[in-house]
Enzyme design. Structure first.
Site, PDB file in Angstrom:
ATOM      1  N   ARG A  44      -0.934  -0.594  -8.727  1.00 29.94           N
ATOM      2  CA  ARG A  44      -2.291  -0.171  -8.365  1.00 29.94           C
ATOM      3  C   ARG A  44      -2.354   1.355  -8.449  1.00 29.94           C
ATOM      4  NH1 ARG A  44      -3.564  -1.068  -2.352  1.00 29.94           N
ATOM      5  NH2 ARG A  44      -3.802  -3.253  -2.953  1.00 29.94           N
ATOM      6  N   ASP A  56       0.850  -1.194   0.000  1.00 31.44           N
ATOM      7  CA  ASP A  56       0.000   0.000   0.000  1.00 31.44           C
ATOM      8  C   ASP A  56       0.882   1.239   0.000  1.00 31.44           C
ATOM      9  OD1 ASP A  56      -2.333  -1.487   0.177  1.00 31.44           O
ATOM     10  OD2 ASP A  56      -2.568  -1.211   2.340  1.00 31.44           O
TER      11      ASP A  56
HETATM   12  C1  LIG Z   1      -8.482  -1.421  -3.847  1.00 41.05           C
HETATM   13  C2  LIG Z   1      -8.125  -0.097  -3.297  1.00 41.05           C
HETATM   14  C3  LIG Z   1      -6.899   0.080  -2.703  1.00 41.05           C
HETATM   15  C4  LIG Z   1      -6.528   1.329  -2.215  1.00 41.05           C
HETATM   16  N1  LIG Z   1      -5.266   1.511  -1.726  1.00 41.05           N
HETATM   17  C5  LIG Z   1      -4.875   2.745  -1.364  1.00 41.05           C
HETATM   18  C6  LIG Z   1      -3.536   3.019  -0.996  1.00 41.05           C
HETATM   19  O1  LIG Z   1      -2.665   2.144  -0.976  1.00 41.05           O
HETATM   20  N2  LIG Z   1      -3.208   4.296  -0.639  1.00 41.05           N
HETATM   21  C7  LIG Z   1      -4.136   5.306  -0.657  1.00 41.05           C
HETATM   22  O2  LIG Z   1      -3.785   6.454  -0.358  1.00 41.05           O
HETATM   23  N3  LIG Z   1      -5.422   5.066  -0.987  1.00 41.05           N
HETATM   24  C8  LIG Z   1      -5.806   3.827  -1.342  1.00 41.05           C
HETATM   25  N4  LIG Z   1      -7.110   3.609  -1.721  1.00 41.05           N
HETATM   26  C9  LIG Z   1      -8.151   4.670  -1.480  1.00 41.05           C
HETATM   27  C10 LIG Z   1      -8.245   5.619  -2.651  1.00 41.05           C
HETATM   28  O3  LIG Z   1      -7.064   6.391  -2.711  1.00 41.05           O
HETATM   29  C11 LIG Z   1      -9.441   6.551  -2.522  1.00 41.05           C
HETATM   30  O4  LIG Z   1      -9.370   7.272  -1.344  1.00 41.05           O
HETATM   31  C12 LIG Z   1     -10.789   5.853  -2.572  1.00 41.05           C
HETATM   32  O5  LIG Z   1     -10.746   4.753  -3.417  1.00 41.05           O
HETATM   33  C13 LIG Z   1     -11.874   6.814  -3.076  1.00 41.05           C
HETATM   34  O6  LIG Z   1     -11.547   7.258  -4.362  1.00 41.05           O
HETATM   35  P1  LIG Z   1     -12.380   6.868  -5.694  1.00 41.05           P
HETATM   36  O7  LIG Z   1     -11.379   6.598  -6.764  1.00 41.05           O
HETATM   37  O8  LIG Z   1     -13.287   5.773  -5.407  1.00 41.05           O
HETATM   38  O9  LIG Z   1     -13.070   8.209  -6.139  1.00 41.05           O
HETATM   39  P2  LIG Z   1     -14.002   9.270  -5.408  1.00 41.05           P
HETATM   40  O10 LIG Z   1     -14.001  10.450  -6.327  1.00 41.05           O
HETATM   41  O11 LIG Z   1     -13.618   9.478  -3.996  1.00 41.05           O
HETATM   42  O12 LIG Z   1     -15.400   8.580  -5.449  1.00 41.05           O
HETATM   43  C14 LIG Z   1     -16.079   8.251  -6.645  1.00 41.05           C
HETATM   44  C15 LIG Z   1     -17.389   7.551  -6.318  1.00 41.05           C
HETATM   45  O13 LIG Z   1     -17.091   6.306  -5.687  1.00 41.05           O
HETATM   46  C16 LIG Z   1     -17.976   6.056  -4.605  1.00 41.05           C
HETATM   47  N5  LIG Z   1     -17.210   6.080  -3.327  1.00 41.05           N
HETATM   48  C17 LIG Z   1     -15.933   6.475  -3.186  1.00 41.05           C
HETATM   49  N6  LIG Z   1     -15.513   6.333  -1.907  1.00 41.05           N
HETATM   50  C18 LIG Z   1     -16.556   5.861  -1.225  1.00 41.05           C
HETATM   51  C19 LIG Z   1     -16.746   5.503   0.127  1.00 41.05           C
HETATM   52  N7  LIG Z   1     -15.783   5.624   1.055  1.00 41.05           N
HETATM   53  N8  LIG Z   1     -17.966   5.043   0.486  1.00 41.05           N
HETATM   54  C20 LIG Z   1     -18.967   4.916  -0.417  1.00 41.05           C
HETATM   55  N9  LIG Z   1     -18.841   5.253  -1.727  1.00 41.05           N
HETATM   56  C21 LIG Z   1     -17.657   5.695  -2.131  1.00 41.05           C
HETATM   57  C22 LIG Z   1     -19.010   7.128  -4.686  1.00 41.05           C
HETATM   58  O14 LIG Z   1     -20.029   6.712  -5.549  1.00 41.05           O
HETATM   59  C23 LIG Z   1     -18.236   8.289  -5.303  1.00 41.05           C
HETATM   60  O15 LIG Z   1     -19.055   9.226  -5.918  1.00 41.05           O
HETATM   61  C24 LIG Z   1      -7.471   2.398  -2.269  1.00 41.05           C
HETATM   62  C25 LIG Z   1      -8.707   2.201  -2.860  1.00 41.05           C
HETATM   63  C26 LIG Z   1      -9.037   0.990  -3.394  1.00 41.05           C
HETATM   64  C27 LIG Z   1     -10.348   0.853  -4.085  1.00 41.05           C
END
Ligand SMILES: Cc1cc2nc3c(=O)[nH]c(=O)nc-3n(C[C@H](O)[C@H](O)[C@H](O)COP(=O)(O)OP(=O)(O)OC[C@H]3O[C@@H](n4cnc5c(N)ncnc54)[C@H](O)[C@@H]3O)c2cc1C
Length: 311
Positions: free
Chosen positions: A187, A137
């Site tokens: 990722r 991560d």
């Molecule tokens: C598999 C995976 C691994 C990850 N690993 C890391 C990492 O190593 N380091 C790191 O900094 N971050 C990590 N993240 C978190 C990532 O950086 C984001 O903070 C998170 O995924 C929200 O971003 P988004 O791309 O979904 O877009 P956003 O613009 O935040 O959301 C887009 C849409 O997705 C849905 N959504 C997003 N978040 C949520 C939520 N919490 N609850 C409900 N609906 C939601 C909603 O419909 C929203 O409108 C990871 C995420 C995933 C999916």
């Protein structure tokens, strides 16, 4: 503003103790966390794999300050990988593990880099023997260089070690170019942390644009992109881009967090895409929960409603 305040809260021990002691918090936690034990995580993993999804399991915990704790975290991962192998879930990377470098010692005051390198090496050896992989991560911006150094060193022995790039950082397109090489598992996520303006992008629109830019670099390259997002726009762009570059469904994957957009997870798996679910378990869920609440105001509303309904 709200997001910044919540992320700042994640560092407050007082708030942490208060929230962790509130019984209703557990109901909210259950939405995002598979359980407290490896057995609970294994049960959920088994169900997801049977349903056609891939899984990456995270043993919750971060910012370890005690070398013995760092060793215990690594031991937990090794034991988990053994259980996955025994249950037939590890083969072909069906269930892999995600490790936070600071959970296995990266932030230790003394010999942090060496400790993390050693423990991740132990975990990656167990994973290789079980037929699966490890992804590191990415944590806050101050850890990016050290984490990418670890990835570089470890990939000499474990070329399939996955790493994470966060599109909220200015530097990420350049990092993607460096990492878009054959066999490289990367990722791409937007980033769940905060950074100062000279390091991080300020607006969501800029972060999204940078995500699309990074995604293009990775999909155009010969590596193995892992597109971690719930954003319907990014998923659409990924599908179109994969089509125009002639990428096979097996040459990249989508990733989403456990408990978020499960219907979309099922839809992608049903149309033949590789869909991996990030599945956290353990008792140290506070930092993870606050990051999920900060991402989405409606999650916070859900949490506050649950609190209110118990009064
Ligand atoms: C598999 C995976 C691994 C990850 N690993 C890391 C990492 O190593 N380091 C790191 O900094 N971050 C990590 N993240 C978190 C990532 O950086 C984001 O903070 C998170 O995924 C929200 O971003 P988004 O791309 O979904 O877009 P956003 O613009 O935040 O959301 C887009 C849409 O997705 C849905 N959504 C997003 N978040 C949520 C939520 N919490 N609850 C409900 N609906 C939601 C909603 O419909 C929203 O409108 C990871 C995420 C995933 C999916």
């Amino acid at each position: 503003m709200l997001r910044q305040a919540l992320l700042a809260l994640s560092a407050s021990t007082k708030t942490r103790d208060l929230i962790m002691a509130t019984p209703v918090t557990r109901d909210v936690v259950a939405r995002f966390v598979a359980g407290e034990t490896a057995e609970e995580a294994m049960a959920v993993t088994g169900r997801l794999v049977a349903d056609g999804r891939l899984v990456t399991i995270d043993f919750l915990g971060e910012d370890t300050t005690d070398p013995d704790q760092a060793a215990r975290v690594a031991d937990e991962y090794i034991s988990l990988i053994g259980q996955l192998a025994a249950a037939g879930l590890a083969g072909h990377g069906r269930a892999e593990v995600s490790v936070k470098p600071t959970a296995v010692g990266l932030g230790l005051a003394e010999h942090g880099d060496k400790t993390a390198l050693e423990h991740i090496g132990r975990i990656a050896t167990a994973a290789r023997n079980a037929g699966t992989t490890v992804t590191l991560d990415m944590e806050d911006h101050a850890r990016v260089d050290a984490t990418l150094r670890l990835v570089g060193e470890l990939r000499a022995d474990f070329p399939d070690l996955g790493c994470v790039i966060q599109s909220y950082l200015h530097r990420s397109p350049a990092d993607c170019r460096d990492l878009a090489v054959a066999g490289s598992r990367v990722r791409l996520c937007k980033g769940a942390y905060q950074a100062p303006a000279d390091v991080g992008l300020a607006s969501r629109a800029e972060v999204d644009l940078n995500y699309a830019r990074c995604m293009r670099i990775l999909l155009d390259g010969p590596g193995y992109p892992m597109l971690a997002t719930h954003d319907p726009r990014m998923i659409r762009i990924a599908g179109v881009k994969a089509g125009t570059t002639g990428r096979e469904a097996g040459s990249f994957e989508y990733q989403m967090l456990y408990g978020i957009r499960p219907a979309e997870q099922a839809r992608l798996a049903a149309v033949g895409a590789q869909m991996r679910v990030y599945l956290p378990y353990g008792t140290d869920w506070y930092g993870y929960l606050v990051r999920r609440l900060a991402e989405r105001p409606s999650n916070l509303a859900f949490f506050l409603r649950a609190l209110g309904s118990r009064r």
